[in-house]
Design a protein around this motif. Sequence first.
Motif, mmCIF file in Angstrom:
data_model
loop_
_atom_site.group_PDB
_atom_site.id
_atom_site.type_symbol
_atom_site.label_atom_id
_atom_site.label_comp_id
_atom_site.label_asym_id
_atom_site.label_seq_id
_atom_site.Cartn_x
_atom_site.Cartn_y
_atom_site.Cartn_z
ATOM 1 N N ALA A 117 0.903 -1.344 -0.019
ATOM 2 C CA ALA A 117 0.090 -0.018 -0.007
ATOM 3 C C ALA A 117 1.004 1.168 0.235
ATOM 4 O O ALA A 117 2.294 1.424 0.620
ATOM 5 C CB ALA A 117 -0.976 0.101 1.138
ATOM 6 N N ARG B 91 0.351 5.207 1.196
ATOM 7 C CA ARG B 91 -0.434 6.103 1.604
ATOM 8 C C ARG B 91 0.276 7.448 2.002
ATOM 9 O O ARG B 91 1.330 7.474 2.544
ATOM 10 C CB ARG B 91 -0.639 5.791 3.310
ATOM 11 C CG ARG B 91 -1.651 4.329 3.116
ATOM 12 C CD ARG B 91 -1.920 4.113 4.559
ATOM 13 N NE ARG B 91 -2.028 2.634 4.539
ATOM 14 C CZ ARG B 91 -1.438 1.662 5.649
ATOM 15 N NH1 ARG B 91 -0.675 2.411 6.495
ATOM 16 N NH2 ARG B 91 -1.537 0.596 5.533
ATOM 17 N N ASP B 92 -0.266 8.416 1.094
ATOM 18 C CA ASP B 92 0.388 9.866 1.141
ATOM 19 C C ASP B 92 1.809 9.706 0.852
ATOM 20 O O ASP B 92 2.469 10.295 1.396
ATOM 21 C CB ASP B 92 0.059 10.521 2.523
ATOM 22 C CG ASP B 92 0.167 11.969 2.112
ATOM 23 O OD1 ASP B 92 0.217 12.441 1.174
ATOM 24 O OD2 ASP B 92 0.321 12.906 3.437
ATOM 25 N N SER B 93 2.004 8.978 -0.163
ATOM 26 C CA SER B 93 3.590 8.797 -0.841
ATOM 27 C C SER B 93 4.360 8.028 0.021
ATOM 28 O O SER B 93 5.658 7.740 -0.154
ATOM 29 C CB SER B 93 4.258 10.216 -1.010
ATOM 30 O OG SER B 93 4.912 10.704 0.150
ATOM 31 N N THR C 169 0.163 10.805 -3.046
ATOM 32 C CA THR C 169 -0.138 9.498 -3.792
ATOM 33 C C THR C 169 -0.541 8.219 -2.826
ATOM 34 O O THR C 169 -0.162 8.155 -1.715
ATOM 35 C CB THR C 169 1.253 9.073 -4.332
ATOM 36 O OG1 THR C 169 1.774 10.264 -4.960
ATOM 37 C CG2 THR C 169 1.153 7.643 -5.172
ATOM 38 N N TYR C 170 -1.685 7.632 -3.273
ATOM 39 C CA TYR C 170 -2.316 6.630 -2.482
ATOM 40 C C TYR C 170 -2.252 5.412 -3.562
ATOM 41 O O TYR C 170 -2.678 5.477 -4.847
ATOM 42 C CB TYR C 170 -3.833 6.856 -2.116
ATOM 43 C CG TYR C 170 -3.509 8.012 -1.052
ATOM 44 C CD1 TYR C 170 -3.454 7.736 0.442
ATOM 45 C CD2 TYR C 170 -3.413 9.411 -1.333
ATOM 46 C CE1 TYR C 170 -3.540 8.452 1.342
ATOM 47 C CE2 TYR C 170 -3.207 10.261 -0.238
ATOM 48 C CZ TYR C 170 -3.335 9.881 1.113
ATOM 49 O OH TYR C 170 -3.398 10.779 1.945
ATOM 50 N N ARG D 7 1.903 -0.500 -10.118
ATOM 51 C CA ARG D 7 0.621 0.266 -9.881
ATOM 52 C C ARG D 7 -0.331 0.080 -11.070
ATOM 53 O O ARG D 7 -1.729 0.220 -11.102
ATOM 54 C CB ARG D 7 0.721 1.478 -9.278
ATOM 55 C CG ARG D 7 1.440 1.520 -7.896
ATOM 56 C CD ARG D 7 2.009 2.980 -7.813
ATOM 57 N NE ARG D 7 2.680 3.402 -8.570
ATOM 58 C CZ ARG D 7 3.373 4.528 -8.560
ATOM 59 N NH1 ARG D 7 2.840 5.570 -7.867
ATOM 60 N NH2 ARG D 7 4.366 5.124 -9.390
#
Length: 174
Positions: free
Chosen positions: A98, A100-102, A124-125, A150
């Motif tokens: 994952a 989460r916020d880069s 970025t998520y 991704r």
Amino acid sequence: MNVVDQAGRVGRSRRRLLVAALIPVVAVLAIRTLLVEPVTVSSDSMAPTIPPGAVVFLFKPAVAAGWIRNGVVVAFASPADGRTAIKRVIAGAGQRVAIRDSELFVDDVAVAEPFIDHSRIDGTYFGPETVPAGSVFVLGDNRGVSIDSRDFGAVPLTAIQGTLVQGTLLTGQK
């Protein structure tokens, strides 16, 4: 000495010379085909770690040797366009990825990435996503522009052409 003996000696000398010239050529081809191959980096997806135009050397037996693990830089045929892509392995089979916020998380644990400029990829998520068996999840170090797992999903281990040989970066800069 007769003409036949002299012609035989000349023929043997030429054969020896031909064999002596072919041995280095065959050795270089064997090394390049089986062990190490130079690859020119065509995109900026790994910048600044590996700038575009740099020549890197790939160690081909790495997959068979079981040397593909998190953090290793690998080359493979990109599912997006078939060209050689160079990316960093982030997670292996069964691991959960994952962003989460880069910030990268593997199995819900934050991963230290000193080679990433987080200010360039703020907001970025991704995921979470579990890596399928026999595959690895790859990301470019320049996350803001990288086309990677991704986008095209996990990369099968069978698609990996080799690992970057450490210390082989040639930038062509003076």
